[in-house]
Design a protein around this motif. Sequence first.
Motif, PDB file in Angstrom:
ATOM      1  N   UNK A  56       0.991  -1.298  -0.176  1.00 36.23           N
ATOM      2  CA  UNK A  56       0.126  -0.172  -0.037  1.00 36.23           C
ATOM      3  C   UNK A  56       0.871   1.357   0.037  1.00 36.23           C
ATOM      4  N   UNK A  57       0.116   2.387  -0.558  1.00 35.05           N
ATOM      5  CA  UNK A  57       0.996   3.533  -0.530  1.00 35.05           C
ATOM      6  C   UNK A  57       1.099   4.398   0.703  1.00 35.05           C
ATOM      7  N   UNK A  58       2.238   4.829   0.948  1.00 36.83           N
ATOM      8  CA  UNK A  58       2.432   5.581   1.832  1.00 36.83           C
ATOM      9  C   UNK A  58       3.238   6.923   1.690  1.00 36.83           C
ATOM     10  N   UNK A  59       2.716   8.218   2.052  1.00 34.07           N
ATOM     11  CA  UNK A  59       3.343   9.491   1.618  1.00 34.07           C
ATOM     12  C   UNK A  59       3.935   9.848   2.984  1.00 34.07           C
ATOM     13  N   UNK A  60       5.286  10.374   3.027  1.00 30.02           N
ATOM     14  CA  UNK A  60       5.822  10.836   3.883  1.00 30.02           C
ATOM     15  C   UNK A  60       6.725  12.129   3.547  1.00 30.02           C
ATOM     16  N   UNK A  61       6.791  12.956   4.686  1.00 32.06           N
ATOM     17  CA  UNK A  61       7.648  14.184   4.714  1.00 32.06           C
ATOM     18  C   UNK A  61       8.466  14.341   5.881  1.00 32.06           C
ATOM     19  N   UNK A  62       9.543  14.703   6.002  1.00 30.77           N
ATOM     20  CA  UNK A  62      10.255  14.935   7.423  1.00 30.77           C
ATOM     21  C   UNK A  62      11.059  16.396   6.872  1.00 30.77           C
ATOM     22  N   UNK A  63      10.639  17.576   7.762  1.00 28.04           N
ATOM     23  CA  UNK A  63      11.163  18.742   7.602  1.00 28.04           C
ATOM     24  C   UNK A  63      11.671  19.218   8.898  1.00 28.04           C
ATOM     25  N   UNK A  64      12.823  19.857   8.867  1.00 31.88           N
ATOM     26  CA  UNK A  64      13.482  20.128  10.122  1.00 31.88           C
ATOM     27  C   UNK A  64      13.453  21.593  10.105  1.00 31.88           C
ATOM     28  N   UNK A  65      12.883  22.117  11.267  1.00 33.91           N
ATOM     29  CA  UNK A  65      12.379  23.793  11.028  1.00 33.91           C
ATOM     30  C   UNK A  65      12.794  24.135  12.822  1.00 33.91           C
ATOM     31  N   UNK A  66      13.611  25.103  12.979  1.00 37.20           N
ATOM     32  CA  UNK A  66      13.801  25.550  14.445  1.00 37.20           C
ATOM     33  C   UNK A  66      14.238  24.423  15.046  1.00 37.20           C
ATOM     34  N   UNK A  67      15.150  23.515  14.924  1.00 33.78           N
ATOM     35  CA  UNK A  67      15.654  22.560  15.770  1.00 33.78           C
ATOM     36  C   UNK A  67      14.523  21.211  15.821  1.00 33.78           C
ATOM     37  N   UNK A  68      13.294  21.315  15.358  1.00 34.14           N
ATOM     38  CA  UNK A  68      12.633  20.130  15.635  1.00 34.14           C
ATOM     39  C   UNK A  68      12.072  19.724  14.170  1.00 34.14           C
TER      40      UNK A  68
END
Lengths: 104, 156
Positions: free
Chosen positions: A2-14
């Motif tokens: 099955x499909x999974x969409x992911x995103x991981x963004x670093x902003x202000x240390x988190x």
Amino acid sequence: MRDMKMRAQLKAGITEVKALISHPMETGRRKNALDETVPAHFIQLVTATLNGKPVLEAQWGTGVSKNPYLTFYLRDAKVGDKVAITWHDNRGESGSGEIAVTAA
Amino acid sequence: MSEQDSSKQHLPRRGFLQLTLGAVAALMWMPVSALAALWNKAAFEATTQPEAAKGLQVAGETPSSEIDIIAPDFAESGAVVQVEVKSRIANTEAIAILVEKNPTPLIANFIFSGGAEPAVVTRIKMAESSNVQIIVKAGDRYFTAAKMVEVSLSGC
């Protein structure tokens, strides 16, 4: 798979990790157009890792919406680190996704 | 019973934090039967909120203003209600989401480790207008907060 969409963004240390999993999340109580009960089919376990180390483990019931959406936050991730998510459902199906942390 | 007597210290942990971190890492290689054993069946199949809390081994949760819940006051459809939860309680280990009036109230239990912030955003189903209850585990203590969400169309 099955499909999974992911995103991981670093902003202000988190690092904000967002995932959208394609899954019916049937409760086992819903009736279809023919008035037949649709069998339960739902994700029970979700695990997330950062560079292979566990960061989050979730147990889910039937009350999580269809095509589950999840956001969580990591303190120690750096750009380029790998975030992976794996799920398992009540029928023995599973799926996973992996993405590298990017700068926002 | 004898197990309960001999491991009073550890039993409450096991209900809420049912997996050890090693088990998490091993999940990918586990057969389905083993996975089914890890899922907290008693808590998730409970049909009342007190039974679900009992399944999580929660005893005597304390109301807390340090749990932030962002959810709509009014949801057109109960099929998809976005809930954002953040715990400001020190040493938060886990966050459980329950909907008191759902056929099975326990929605999800999130267990944090390894640098994860004690916060999640997810979307849940609601059968009818109900309190969305959050239970936070911090060490051996449990804290709770709730927010009422009015639902016009059932999502269960």
